[in-house]
Design a protein around this motif. Structure first.
Motif, PDB file in Angstrom:
ATOM      1  N   ILE A   1       0.292   9.997  -8.194  1.00  0.00           N
ATOM      2  CA  ILE A   1       0.258   8.532  -8.251  1.00  0.00           C
ATOM      3  C   ILE A   1      -0.961   8.073  -9.035  1.00  0.00           C
ATOM      4  O   ILE A   1      -0.860   7.220  -9.929  1.00  0.00           O
ATOM      5  N   MET A   2      -2.114   8.629  -8.732  1.00  0.00           N
ATOM      6  CA  MET A   2      -3.349   8.224  -9.416  1.00  0.00           C
ATOM      7  C   MET A   2      -3.315   8.555 -10.897  1.00  0.00           C
ATOM      8  O   MET A   2      -3.951   7.872 -11.712  1.00  0.00           O
ATOM      9  N   ALA A   3      -2.557   9.588 -11.247  1.00  0.00           N
ATOM     10  CA  ALA A   3      -2.422   9.967 -12.656  1.00  0.00           C
ATOM     11  C   ALA A   3      -1.233   9.268 -13.319  1.00  0.00           C
ATOM     12  O   ALA A   3      -0.932   9.548 -14.484  1.00  0.00           O
TER      13      ALA A   3
ATOM     14  N   ALA B   1       0.812  -1.219   0.000  1.00  0.00           N
ATOM     15  CA  ALA B   1       0.000   0.000   0.000  1.00  0.00           C
ATOM     16  C   ALA B   1       0.842   1.264   0.000  1.00  0.00           C
ATOM     17  O   ALA B   1       0.313   2.363  -0.224  1.00  0.00           O
ATOM     18  N   MET B   2       2.155   1.145   0.244  1.00  0.00           N
ATOM     19  CA  MET B   2       3.010   2.332   0.297  1.00  0.00           C
ATOM     20  C   MET B   2       4.187   2.236  -0.676  1.00  0.00           C
ATOM     21  O   MET B   2       5.079   3.064  -0.644  1.00  0.00           O
ATOM     22  N   HIS B   3       4.134   1.247  -1.572  1.00  0.00           N
ATOM     23  CA  HIS B   3       5.279   0.989  -2.449  1.00  0.00           C
ATOM     24  C   HIS B   3       5.243   1.902  -3.673  1.00  0.00           C
ATOM     25  O   HIS B   3       4.920   1.490  -4.796  1.00  0.00           O
ATOM     26  N   ALA B   4       5.571   3.150  -3.447  1.00  0.00           N
ATOM     27  CA  ALA B   4       5.511   4.149  -4.516  1.00  0.00           C
ATOM     28  C   ALA B   4       6.677   4.041  -5.495  1.00  0.00           C
ATOM     29  O   ALA B   4       6.728   4.781  -6.485  1.00  0.00           O
ATOM     30  N   ASP B   5       7.615   3.127  -5.244  1.00  0.00           N
ATOM     31  CA  ASP B   5       8.719   2.920  -6.193  1.00  0.00           C
ATOM     32  C   ASP B   5       8.227   2.287  -7.489  1.00  0.00           C
ATOM     33  O   ASP B   5       8.888   2.372  -8.517  1.00  0.00           O
ATOM     34  N   ASP B   6       7.073   1.600  -7.424  1.00  0.00           N
ATOM     35  CA  ASP B   6       6.516   0.908  -8.591  1.00  0.00           C
ATOM     36  C   ASP B   6       5.096   1.429  -8.793  1.00  0.00           C
ATOM     37  O   ASP B   6       4.128   0.884  -8.267  1.00  0.00           O
ATOM     38  N   LEU B   7       4.971   2.510  -9.560  1.00  0.00           N
ATOM     39  CA  LEU B   7       3.672   3.174  -9.708  1.00  0.00           C
ATOM     40  C   LEU B   7       2.594   2.286 -10.331  1.00  0.00           C
ATOM     41  O   LEU B   7       1.464   2.264  -9.839  1.00  0.00           O
ATOM     42  N   PRO B   8       2.881   1.549 -11.418  1.00  0.00           N
ATOM     43  CA  PRO B   8       1.819   0.694 -11.977  1.00  0.00           C
ATOM     44  C   PRO B   8       1.284  -0.303 -10.952  1.00  0.00           C
ATOM     45  O   PRO B   8       0.072  -0.522 -10.865  1.00  0.00           O
ATOM     46  N   ALA B   9       2.185  -0.898 -10.163  1.00  0.00           N
ATOM     47  CA  ALA B   9       1.751  -1.867  -9.159  1.00  0.00           C
ATOM     48  C   ALA B   9       0.932  -1.193  -8.073  1.00  0.00           C
ATOM     49  O   ALA B   9      -0.073  -1.744  -7.596  1.00  0.00           O
ATOM     50  N   LEU B  10       1.331   0.021  -7.666  1.00  0.00           N
ATOM     51  CA  LEU B  10       0.601   0.727  -6.619  1.00  0.00           C
ATOM     52  C   LEU B  10      -0.782   1.145  -7.108  1.00  0.00           C
ATOM     53  O   LEU B  10      -1.779   1.005  -6.376  1.00  0.00           O
ATOM     54  N   VAL B  11      -0.878   1.650  -8.338  1.00  0.00           N
ATOM     55  CA  VAL B  11      -2.190   2.038  -8.889  1.00  0.00           C
ATOM     56  C   VAL B  11      -3.107   0.822  -8.975  1.00  0.00           C
ATOM     57  O   VAL B  11      -4.299   0.886  -8.631  1.00  0.00           O
ATOM     58  N   SER B  12      -2.561  -0.291  -9.402  1.00  0.00           N
ATOM     59  CA  SER B  12      -3.342  -1.533  -9.463  1.00  0.00           C
ATOM     60  C   SER B  12      -3.813  -1.936  -8.067  1.00  0.00           C
ATOM     61  O   SER B  12      -4.966  -2.372  -7.892  1.00  0.00           O
TER      62      SER B  12
END
Length: 466
Positions: free
Chosen positions: A260-262, A187-198
């Motif tokens: 992140i959402m964008a 839930a906080m892994h902002a290093d991988d944006l596609p995975a976090l958005v998913s």
């Protein structure tokens, strides 16, 4: 000729023998952090053979086999279970002085009453004998736990898990407590944006609420935190390179979340700010519920990009990292403590260079409200071996209170890993026994025995309130 792994294994003095056999040996086990799959406990599964219970998912063994020149097809590939076990048996003699050598033979003895040394010469006999036992009701996964006197297991679960298997186990009313633990790393892994958005999309579905901004994201996650509490959760866990405690404002984090959402790239500082904000809110929720929060710090993960791509994470490509831990730990805990929102906390380090740092950091935030509120956790992962356990206990003894330590855990995916508790207990008793026989501790066996029992079980029972 001295017998290998006899009743006094690792007990090198008479006091240690008394402490272990009379006080430690028969204590139950609270395994407050592991990665056992709850579905297999719910199903009370019987494994088809020794390979499935012993080698599947065990990257400790996989790394040893690779180091021994075993091709990947015999490790994670499509070779038969017998062929994989045969290659493990070929590797075992070469693991001498690696903890795997001790663990392998402890597990054969404690679970299967097999006292042969595993090698190519004994592989077929051991495989057939253990496989036959594994197919009987006495060797279902629940009975494997009972055989080791395990009374509580805390698994590791993602916030979006529906916890259906935990609910199924609880509904049966069995004599084992199998509880979830809140592990929100994804839930906080902002290093991988596609995975976090998913992940955010999946969270919206599970939480049944829209996520449009940072506050609604927190609300969705908080609803899962509440859901875990209803389902018996009393602990959280975080696997991090290091603690995150960057300065941020609510406005800055809101803008970062909208990026992140964008799916807009984040700067390095924005990633740190986002992680810092998430960790803080998780900690506040843990304090509200009186949970124990655990931080596993210092793993350098996924180093081999070629094999990571083909085999995926958690397949044996991680190592010890050399991250700076002290300043951010202090800053993070101080912020929580300043508002009296620091809950019971356990710190685990992967780099042994951080032993004394961790042992002294906990002392900064023990406030007398709870005995052992801040814990220096047991030796973890690569340190989960004889030297690592002794060094962790020595650091804690020198700079804190070993007597208030909540003791050992398996941190394992295997139902055969519980002799690690025995291994730890023998080392603990030997350490105290050496001090007695050296004249460094009084020969007060009754008091020392109480301390041993506390570290083995009673401290954890009181601390976690399971």
């Amino acid at each position: 000729m001295k017998k290998f792994i006899d009743e006094n294994f690792l007990l090198n003095n008479k006091t240690a023998e008394v402490l272990y056999h009379q006080y430690a040996k028969d204590m139950p086990i609270i395994d407050y952090h592991c990665h056992l799959p709850p579905d297999q406990i719910a199903e009370d599964r019987n494994f088809e053979n020794l390979t499935q219970v012993w080698l599947y998912g065990d990257h400790y063994k996989w790394r040893a086999m690779r180091a021994n020149g075993i091709p990947e097809e015999y490790i994670t590939g499509n070779k038969s279970d017998w062929e994989k076990f045969e290659k493990w048996a070929e590797t075992v003699p070469y693991t001498l002085r690696n903890p795997l050598y001790h663990w392998t033979h402890l597990e054969l003895q404690r679970y299967f009453d097999v006292y042969d040394i595993l090698s190519p010469a004994t592989a077929r006999k051991i495989y057939d004998e253990c496989t036959a036992k594994l197919q009987t009701p006495e060797y279902s996964v629940r009975n494997l736990l009972r055989k080791m006197k395990v009374v509580v297991v805390a698994t590791t679960d993602d916030p979006i898990d529906n916890l259906a298997y935990h609910q199924q186990i609880k509904a049966e009313g069995i004599d084992l407590k199998i509880l979830p633990a809140f592990r929100p790393d994804k839930a906080m892994h902002a290093d991988d944006l596609p995975a976090l958005v998913s992940y955010i999309c999946k969270l919206e579905e599970v939480a049944a609420m829209p996520v449009t901004d940072f506050n609604s994201y927190l609300a969705a996650l908080k609803s899962r935190h509440d859901y875990f509490a209803v389902n018996g959760c009393l602990v959280s866990d975080h696997g991090l390179e290091q603690m995150y405690a960057e300065n941020y404002t609510d406005e800055e984090v809101e803008q970062i979340f909208l990026k992140i959402m964008a799916a807009q790239p984040l700067s390095a500082s924005e990633i740190l700010q986002f992680k810092s904000a998430m960790l803080y809110h998780f900690a506040v929720w843990d304090h509200e519920k009186g949970w124990v929060q655990q931080y596993h710090l210092g793993a350098l993960r996924n180093n081999n990009s070629r094999l990571l791509q083909s085999l995926g994470p958690d397949t044996g490509w991680d190592s010890i990292g050399d991250f700076q831990q002290g300043p951010m730990l202090s800053k993070f805990f101080n912020r929580l403590d300043s508002s009296d929102q620091l809950t019971k906390t356990i710190l685990y380090n992967l780099n042994p260079a951080d032993n004394e740092l961790m042992a002294t950091m906990i002392g900064n935030y023990n406030d007398g409200s709870i005995a052992g509120k801040m814990q220096y956790g047991s030796s973890w992962w690569f340190l989960d071996q004889k030297d690592g356990m002794i060094r962790q206990m020595n650091a804690l003894s020198n700079m804190g209170l070993l007597s208030k330590f909540v003791g050992m855990l398996t941190d394992s995916r295997s139902f055969l890993s519980f002799p690690r508790h025995e291994y730890f207990r023998r080392l603990l008793c030997n350490l105290l026994g050496e001090d007695v026989e050296n004249g460094e501790l009084p020969e007060d066996i009754e008091w020392l025995g109480k301390v041993v029992k506390d570290i083995c079980f009673n401290n954890a029972k009181e601390y976690f309130k399971f």
